[in-house]
Motif scaffolding. Structure first.
Motif, mmCIF file in Angstrom:
data_model
loop_
_atom_site.group_PDB
_atom_site.id
_atom_site.type_symbol
_atom_site.label_atom_id
_atom_site.label_comp_id
_atom_site.label_asym_id
_atom_site.label_seq_id
_atom_site.Cartn_x
_atom_site.Cartn_y
_atom_site.Cartn_z
ATOM 1 N N TRP A 167 -8.829 8.281 1.479
ATOM 2 C CA TRP A 167 -8.111 7.089 1.833
ATOM 3 C C TRP A 167 -6.971 6.690 0.637
ATOM 4 O O TRP A 167 -7.515 6.402 -0.604
ATOM 5 C CB TRP A 167 -8.111 6.010 3.401
ATOM 6 C CG TRP A 167 -9.449 5.238 2.926
ATOM 7 C CD1 TRP A 167 -10.694 5.822 2.399
ATOM 8 C CD2 TRP A 167 -9.485 4.021 2.381
ATOM 9 N NE1 TRP A 167 -11.561 4.762 2.141
ATOM 10 C CE2 TRP A 167 -10.746 4.223 2.053
ATOM 11 C CE3 TRP A 167 -8.870 3.408 1.837
ATOM 12 C CZ2 TRP A 167 -11.286 2.071 1.740
ATOM 13 C CZ3 TRP A 167 -8.961 1.996 1.342
ATOM 14 C CH2 TRP A 167 -9.976 1.544 1.347
ATOM 15 N N ASP A 168 -5.954 6.066 1.188
ATOM 16 C CA ASP A 168 -5.021 5.402 -0.056
ATOM 17 C C ASP A 168 -5.369 3.922 1.099
ATOM 18 O O ASP A 168 -4.722 3.847 1.223
ATOM 19 C CB ASP A 168 -4.122 6.152 -0.134
ATOM 20 C CG ASP A 168 -3.885 7.426 -0.742
ATOM 21 O OD1 ASP A 168 -4.972 7.456 -1.668
ATOM 22 O OD2 ASP A 168 -2.746 8.086 0.179
ATOM 23 N N THR A 169 -4.728 2.754 -0.436
ATOM 24 C CA THR A 169 -4.950 1.316 0.147
ATOM 25 C C THR A 169 -3.296 1.357 0.214
ATOM 26 O O THR A 169 -2.808 1.976 -0.561
ATOM 27 C CB THR A 169 -5.636 0.855 -0.951
ATOM 28 O OG1 THR A 169 -4.778 0.707 -2.373
ATOM 29 C CG2 THR A 169 -6.653 1.115 -1.370
ATOM 30 N N LYS A 170 -2.960 0.187 -0.131
ATOM 31 C CA LYS A 170 -1.699 -0.253 0.133
ATOM 32 C C LYS A 170 -1.237 -0.057 -0.975
ATOM 33 O O LYS A 170 -1.943 -0.328 -2.259
ATOM 34 C CB LYS A 170 -1.649 -2.179 0.995
ATOM 35 C CG LYS A 170 -2.297 -3.036 0.219
ATOM 36 C CD LYS A 170 -1.728 -4.392 1.005
ATOM 37 C CE LYS A 170 -2.361 -5.365 -0.138
ATOM 38 N NZ LYS A 170 -2.249 -6.542 0.324
ATOM 39 N N HIS A 171 0.166 -0.417 -1.066
ATOM 40 C CA HIS A 171 0.675 -0.231 -2.456
ATOM 41 C C HIS A 171 0.556 -1.682 -3.152
ATOM 42 O O HIS A 171 1.073 -2.454 -1.899
ATOM 43 C CB HIS A 171 2.227 0.057 -1.987
ATOM 44 C CG HIS A 171 2.488 1.297 -2.032
ATOM 45 N ND1 HIS A 171 2.240 1.419 -0.723
ATOM 46 C CD2 HIS A 171 2.781 2.747 -2.885
ATOM 47 C CE1 HIS A 171 2.584 2.736 -0.641
ATOM 48 N NE2 HIS A 171 3.098 3.446 -1.700
ATOM 49 N N HIS A 172 0.690 -1.665 -4.190
ATOM 50 C CA HIS A 172 0.822 -3.016 -5.596
ATOM 51 C C HIS A 172 1.491 -3.188 -6.327
ATOM 52 O O HIS A 172 2.060 -2.140 -6.806
ATOM 53 C CB HIS A 172 -0.871 -3.568 -6.054
ATOM 54 C CG HIS A 172 -2.021 -3.396 -4.725
ATOM 55 N ND1 HIS A 172 -2.348 -4.201 -4.333
ATOM 56 C CD2 HIS A 172 -2.977 -2.375 -4.280
ATOM 57 C CE1 HIS A 172 -4.032 -4.466 -3.473
ATOM 58 N NE2 HIS A 172 -3.787 -2.742 -3.471
#
Length: 201
Positions: A167-172
């Motif tokens: 899974w991918d984290t939110k964009h930073h």
């Protein structure tokens, strides 16, 4: 004087013992689950990348006709310290400043993925737009260049996303700032080679 009596011992009933046992088991499971989640959090918590200014140059910067149209070249080494986490980068834009004066600006890398525990060399080549001889900043720049020491700043901006397992984290939104000094011939001073850039998320 009343006779001395031993305290009466009341045995706990089966229901009470069963409840105590279940409470002890439940607390033990909660403690074990907490330890497991803490270890997983430590192992999966993303660490921010690190940027180092490996090289920088503005060839012919010491000419007396300003910096406009001169090439601005640099190399930034980027390290992903995560052992099991990759990083997705959107387009990386670079800006070069002399004080508040913008010297050059433009994209240096298209979107890419960087694997865990790996290094990437970001090669940048921009075209300077100033300062020109008519800019107030040129007099200061030319004088400092003649003295052999000009302080400058390289700024890299992008949007990153960490890939944790499946899974991918939110964009930073990311900004790396590299402060450095160039010599009179437009090359990077030796003491600033491989200096670490400040990173902001």
């Amino acid at each position: 004087m009343p006779p001395y009596r031993l305290p009466t011992y009341h045995r706990q009933g089966p229901a009470v013992r069963c409840i105590n046992f279940l409470c002890a088991v439940l607390l033990g499971l909660v403690l074990i689950a907490g330890i497991i989640f803490f270890v997983l959090w430590l192992s999966l918590r993303p660490h921010r990348p690190k940027f180092y200014l490996a090289d920088f140059s503005i060839p012919n910067a010491n000419q007396q006709s300003g910096l406009a149209n001169l090439p601005v070249r640099f190399t930034v080494a980027e390290h992903n310290p995560n052992q099991k986490i990759g990083i997705y980068y959107e387009e990386i834009d670079a800006s070069v400043y002399y004080g508040d004066e913008l010297v050059a600006k433009g994209p240096i890398a298209q979107p890419f993925y960087q694997g865990p525990n790996s290094d990437i060399a970001l090669q940048g080549q921009l075209t300077a737009t100033g300062p020109t001889t008519s800019d107030p900043a040129w007099g200061r720049f030319s004088a400092e260049l003649g003295a052999g020491s000009v302080g400058m700043r390289l700024v890299l901006t992008s949007t990153v996303q960490f890939q944790v397992k499946m899974w991918d984290t939110k964009h930073h939104h990311m900004k790396a700032e590299c402060d450095f000094t160039i010599n009179g011939d437009g090359t990077l001073k030796q003491q600033d080679k491989n200096s670490q850039c400040a990173l902001y998320f």
